[in-house]
Every structure is written in C-alpha cells, then in structure tokens.
Motif scaffolding. Structure first.
Motif, PDB file in Angstrom:
ATOM      1  N   ARG A   6      41.535   8.656  -3.321  1.00  0.00           N
ATOM      2  CA  ARG A   6      40.950   9.970  -3.590  1.00  0.00           C
ATOM      3  C   ARG A   6      42.027  10.982  -3.965  1.00  0.00           C
ATOM      4  O   ARG A   6      43.096  11.017  -3.374  1.00  0.00           O
ATOM      5  CB  ARG A   6      40.205  10.451  -2.339  1.00  0.00           C
ATOM      6  CG  ARG A   6      39.426  11.735  -2.541  1.00  0.00           C
ATOM      7  CD  ARG A   6      38.698  12.131  -1.271  1.00  0.00           C
ATOM      8  NE  ARG A   6      39.620  12.554  -0.243  1.00  0.00           N
ATOM      9  CZ  ARG A   6      40.073  13.814  -0.120  1.00  0.00           C
ATOM     10  NH1 ARG A   6      39.694  14.743  -0.973  1.00  0.00           N
ATOM     11  NH2 ARG A   6      40.910  14.132   0.847  1.00  0.00           N
ATOM     12  N   LEU A   7      41.737  11.814  -4.960  1.00  0.00           N
ATOM     13  CA  LEU A   7      42.652  12.883  -5.350  1.00  0.00           C
ATOM     14  C   LEU A   7      42.711  13.945  -4.259  1.00  0.00           C
ATOM     15  O   LEU A   7      41.697  14.276  -3.638  1.00  0.00           O
ATOM     16  CB  LEU A   7      42.193  13.533  -6.655  1.00  0.00           C
ATOM     17  CG  LEU A   7      42.361  12.737  -7.940  1.00  0.00           C
ATOM     18  CD1 LEU A   7      41.662  13.462  -9.091  1.00  0.00           C
ATOM     19  CD2 LEU A   7      43.832  12.535  -8.268  1.00  0.00           C
ATOM     20  N   ILE A   8      43.909  14.472  -4.014  1.00  0.00           N
ATOM     21  CA  ILE A   8      44.070  15.622  -3.126  1.00  0.00           C
ATOM     22  C   ILE A   8      43.709  16.863  -3.928  1.00  0.00           C
ATOM     23  O   ILE A   8      44.310  17.138  -4.975  1.00  0.00           O
ATOM     24  CB  ILE A   8      45.521  15.729  -2.597  1.00  0.00           C
ATOM     25  CG1 ILE A   8      45.918  14.458  -1.840  1.00  0.00           C
ATOM     26  CG2 ILE A   8      45.679  16.960  -1.712  1.00  0.00           C
ATOM     27  CD1 ILE A   8      45.108  14.186  -0.606  1.00  0.00           C
ATOM     28  N   LYS A   9      42.727  17.615  -3.452  1.00  0.00           N
ATOM     29  CA  LYS A   9      42.217  18.759  -4.201  1.00  0.00           C
ATOM     30  C   LYS A   9      42.885  20.054  -3.741  1.00  0.00           C
ATOM     31  O   LYS A   9      42.953  20.343  -2.554  1.00  0.00           O
ATOM     32  CB  LYS A   9      40.692  18.845  -4.037  1.00  0.00           C
ATOM     33  CG  LYS A   9      39.981  17.636  -4.628  1.00  0.00           C
ATOM     34  CD  LYS A   9      38.479  17.716  -4.435  1.00  0.00           C
ATOM     35  CE  LYS A   9      37.794  16.500  -5.046  1.00  0.00           C
ATOM     36  NZ  LYS A   9      36.319  16.547  -4.843  1.00  0.00           N
ATOM     37  N   ILE A  10      43.360  20.821  -4.724  1.00  0.00           N
ATOM     38  CA  ILE A  10      44.131  22.037  -4.466  1.00  0.00           C
ATOM     39  C   ILE A  10      43.428  23.248  -5.066  1.00  0.00           C
ATOM     40  O   ILE A  10      42.906  23.185  -6.175  1.00  0.00           O
ATOM     41  CB  ILE A  10      45.546  21.943  -5.089  1.00  0.00           C
ATOM     42  CG1 ILE A  10      46.221  20.614  -4.746  1.00  0.00           C
ATOM     43  CG2 ILE A  10      46.400  23.142  -4.667  1.00  0.00           C
ATOM     44  CD1 ILE A  10      46.633  20.437  -3.334  1.00  0.00           C
ATOM     45  N   ILE A  11      43.438  24.364  -4.323  1.00  0.00           N
ATOM     46  CA  ILE A  11      43.050  25.659  -4.895  1.00  0.00           C
ATOM     47  C   ILE A  11      44.269  26.568  -4.857  1.00  0.00           C
ATOM     48  O   ILE A  11      44.985  26.623  -3.850  1.00  0.00           O
ATOM     49  CB  ILE A  11      41.888  26.313  -4.122  1.00  0.00           C
ATOM     50  CG1 ILE A  11      40.585  25.537  -4.349  1.00  0.00           C
ATOM     51  CG2 ILE A  11      41.691  27.766  -4.565  1.00  0.00           C
ATOM     52  CD1 ILE A  11      39.385  26.104  -3.611  1.00  0.00           C
ATOM     53  N   ILE A  12      44.512  27.256  -5.959  1.00  0.00           N
ATOM     54  CA  ILE A  12      45.593  28.244  -6.046  1.00  0.00           C
ATOM     55  C   ILE A  12      44.971  29.634  -6.005  1.00  0.00           C
ATOM     56  O   ILE A  12      44.040  29.924  -6.743  1.00  0.00           O
ATOM     57  CB  ILE A  12      46.398  28.075  -7.353  1.00  0.00           C
ATOM     58  CG1 ILE A  12      47.000  26.670  -7.437  1.00  0.00           C
ATOM     59  CG2 ILE A  12      47.492  29.144  -7.456  1.00  0.00           C
ATOM     60  CD1 ILE A  12      47.548  26.333  -8.822  1.00  0.00           C
ATOM     61  N   ALA A  13      45.484  30.486  -5.134  1.00  0.00           N
ATOM     62  CA  ALA A  13      45.029  31.881  -5.069  1.00  0.00           C
ATOM     63  C   ALA A  13      46.251  32.776  -5.206  1.00  0.00           C
ATOM     64  O   ALA A  13      47.040  32.927  -4.274  1.00  0.00           O
ATOM     65  CB  ALA A  13      44.307  32.158  -3.746  1.00  0.00           C
ATOM     66  N   ASP A  14      46.415  33.366  -6.398  1.00  0.00           N
ATOM     67  CA  ASP A  14      47.594  34.182  -6.695  1.00  0.00           C
ATOM     68  C   ASP A  14      47.246  35.115  -7.853  1.00  0.00           C
ATOM     69  O   ASP A  14      46.709  34.667  -8.860  1.00  0.00           O
ATOM     70  CB  ASP A  14      48.773  33.276  -7.074  1.00  0.00           C
ATOM     71  CG  ASP A  14      50.103  34.007  -7.094  1.00  0.00           C
ATOM     72  OD1 ASP A  14      50.176  35.085  -7.735  1.00  0.00           O
ATOM     73  OD2 ASP A  14      51.068  33.515  -6.488  1.00  0.00           O
ATOM     74  N   ASP A  15      47.546  36.411  -7.695  1.00  0.00           N
ATOM     75  CA  ASP A  15      47.172  37.358  -8.743  1.00  0.00           C
ATOM     76  C   ASP A  15      48.185  37.441  -9.878  1.00  0.00           C
ATOM     77  O   ASP A  15      47.971  38.151 -10.843  1.00  0.00           O
ATOM     78  CB  ASP A  15      46.917  38.758  -8.158  1.00  0.00           C
ATOM     79  CG  ASP A  15      48.171  39.380  -7.564  1.00  0.00           C
ATOM     80  OD1 ASP A  15      49.011  38.627  -7.039  1.00  0.00           O
ATOM     81  OD2 ASP A  15      48.304  40.611  -7.608  1.00  0.00           O
ATOM     82  N   LEU A  52      33.125  24.729  -3.240  1.00  0.00           N
ATOM     83  CA  LEU A  52      34.191  23.743  -3.398  1.00  0.00           C
ATOM     84  C   LEU A  52      34.829  23.398  -2.057  1.00  0.00           C
ATOM     85  O   LEU A  52      34.885  24.235  -1.155  1.00  0.00           O
ATOM     86  CB  LEU A  52      35.275  24.269  -4.352  1.00  0.00           C
ATOM     87  CG  LEU A  52      34.862  24.522  -5.802  1.00  0.00           C
ATOM     88  CD1 LEU A  52      36.039  25.071  -6.594  1.00  0.00           C
ATOM     89  CD2 LEU A  52      34.333  23.258  -6.452  1.00  0.00           C
ATOM     90  N   GLN A  53      35.318  22.168  -1.946  1.00  0.00           N
ATOM     91  CA  GLN A  53      35.958  21.708  -0.713  1.00  0.00           C
ATOM     92  C   GLN A  53      37.385  21.233  -1.027  1.00  0.00           C
ATOM     93  O   GLN A  53      37.599  20.084  -1.380  1.00  0.00           O
ATOM     94  CB  GLN A  53      35.156  20.571  -0.074  1.00  0.00           C
ATOM     95  CG  GLN A  53      35.751  20.031   1.221  1.00  0.00           C
ATOM     96  CD  GLN A  53      35.840  21.077   2.309  1.00  0.00           C
ATOM     97  OE1 GLN A  53      34.913  21.862   2.493  1.00  0.00           O
ATOM     98  NE2 GLN A  53      36.943  21.114   3.033  1.00  0.00           N
ATOM     99  N   PRO A  54      38.365  22.140  -0.910  1.00  0.00           N
ATOM    100  CA  PRO A  54      39.750  21.734  -1.172  1.00  0.00           C
ATOM    101  C   PRO A  54      40.371  21.066   0.049  1.00  0.00           C
ATOM    102  O   PRO A  54      39.869  21.186   1.166  1.00  0.00           O
ATOM    103  CB  PRO A  54      40.436  23.073  -1.449  1.00  0.00           C
ATOM    104  CG  PRO A  54      39.688  24.032  -0.555  1.00  0.00           C
ATOM    105  CD  PRO A  54      38.256  23.564  -0.574  1.00  0.00           C
ATOM    106  N   ASP A  55      41.463  20.363  -0.186  1.00  0.00           N
ATOM    107  CA  ASP A  55      42.274  19.836   0.908  1.00  0.00           C
ATOM    108  C   ASP A  55      43.364  20.835   1.285  1.00  0.00           C
ATOM    109  O   ASP A  55      43.703  20.982   2.462  1.00  0.00           O
ATOM    110  CB  ASP A  55      42.907  18.505   0.506  1.00  0.00           C
ATOM    111  CG  ASP A  55      41.866  17.445   0.200  1.00  0.00           C
ATOM    112  OD1 ASP A  55      41.197  16.993   1.143  1.00  0.00           O
ATOM    113  OD2 ASP A  55      41.719  17.088  -0.988  1.00  0.00           O
TER     114      ASP A  55
END
Length: 217
Positions: A6-15, A52-55
């Motif tokens: 399974r891919l490790i899922k990432i969310i980026i939060a940066d302005d 969404l469900q990130p890791d």
C-alpha cells in the motif's frame, strides 16, 4: 515497488505554494509514497480530512486562518492515528514542548535536503520520531554556496542566479526580487528564463524542488 504494498498517503499543508509544490514533486517521485492533497491553510485541511485518510500530514506552523499548532490539536481530536510532521522555517523551545505534549511525530526545518525529507517520511511511516531543528542544518540566509560547490559546476549557475533561486523559493515575485537585488524587472525575468534553461525545469515549482534538494529553500 511491490504492487501489493500500500502507498503511504501524504497531505501537505503549507501556504507557501511554490515550496509546497516542490515538496509534492519530491514525495511523488519517491517509491511507496503519494501526495493525496496539497492545501494552504488549516481550515481547508480540516475540511479535506472529512473525505481523505492520510498516513502523514506535513504541516506548516505559520499559516493563515488557523495556524499549524491549532490545526494539529484538531487533527489529534479528529484522527489521532494520523502522524503529523511540522515543517517550518521557525523554531523555538515552546514548539519542542508542544511536540512532546501532543505526540507529534516530527519537526523538520524547511531547508532540509530532498534526501533528508525522504528519510523523514521513511522513519515517520515506520513509527519513529524525527527532529531536525535549525542547528542541525546549514543556514544559507547570510551566505551563498561557494564557487566550488558541486551543483554550481554541474548546472553552471552564477551567484546572482543562486540568489534569485533562493528568493523564488521564499515566494518573492519578479518585482520584489528586482527591488531586493537592485535589478530591472526585465533583467530578473531574463535570469528566471536562464535558470529554467540551465536546470531543465518546466516551471518554478521544479526550481523550488531543486532549491529544497540542495538546501537553498
């Protein structure tokens, strides 16, 4: 990569959009990892987490509407299993206390290299804690790379081009760069075109990815 893994899922939060886009390119080029969202403020991030469900979430501390610290607290309440890594240009002892008190998985300073970013993702996804404060990195705000730096030779970059890459990575537009460097608007535009050509970059997001890789951002 193992197709069954399974891919490790990432969310980026940066302005800082160019920085965030550069980080996204680095992560998406790393086998086993995928950026599933790239948002620019804490409120939008919380909305995205409804579907969404990130890791792992890479979370900037200084953001509009809702800063990273407040956002982290809300994430912990909503989805405590998600790992959070702060990524910021600013660090103080209060952040370290917050990290320990709220089970944050890591803190990395924004001028880490692409390799350090990849290693951070590997360690955090394996359950380790990662802490890379400013004193563990090379500060480039007051100095430019030396003329014998390997990547300067490789890409034939001038000192002015290096300085402009740093300013682009900081989010400055052409006019602001022209003012800071006492150059004309057209001269800066010419430098930007030369930088794209020398790096064989398609856009400024790829220039920022280059800056992150070599510790210029």
């Amino acid at each position: 990569m193992d197709k069954n893994k399974r891919l490790i899922k990432i969310i980026i939060a940066d302005d800082h959009r160019l920085f965030a886009d550069g980080v996204e390119q680095i992560i998406n080029s790393t086998p086993g990892y995928e950026v599933i969202a790239n948002v620019d403020n804490g409120k939008l991030l919380m909305q995205v987490l409804n579907r969404l469900q990130p890791d792992i979430i890479l979370l900037d501390i200084s953001m509009p509407f809702m800063d990273g610290l407040e956002t982290a607290l809300q994430i912990k309440k909503k989805k405590p299993e998600v790992k959070i890594v702060f990524i910021s240009m600013h660090y103080d002892s209060g952040i370290n206390s917050f990290i320990k008190a709220n089970d944050i998985s890591g803190f990395v300073i924004k001028n880490i290299s692409a390799q350090e970013l990849k290693e951070t993702m590997h360690k955090v996804s394996a359950g380790e804690k990662v802490f890379i404060p400013p004193q563990h990195t090379v500060h480039l705000d007051s100095t430019l790379p030396t003329p014998d730096s390997e990547f300067i030779h490789q890409y034939k970059l001038t000192k002015t081009e290096i300085a402009i890459i740093k300013l682009i990575s900081a989010g400055d537009n052409t006019k602001t760069i022209a003012d800071k460097r006492s150059l004309s608007y057209l001269t800066v535009e010419s430098h930007r075109k030369n930088i794209l050509r020398k790096l064989k970059a398609k856009n400024m997001a790829e220039v920022v990815a280059f800056a992150v890789k070599y510790g210029l951002a």
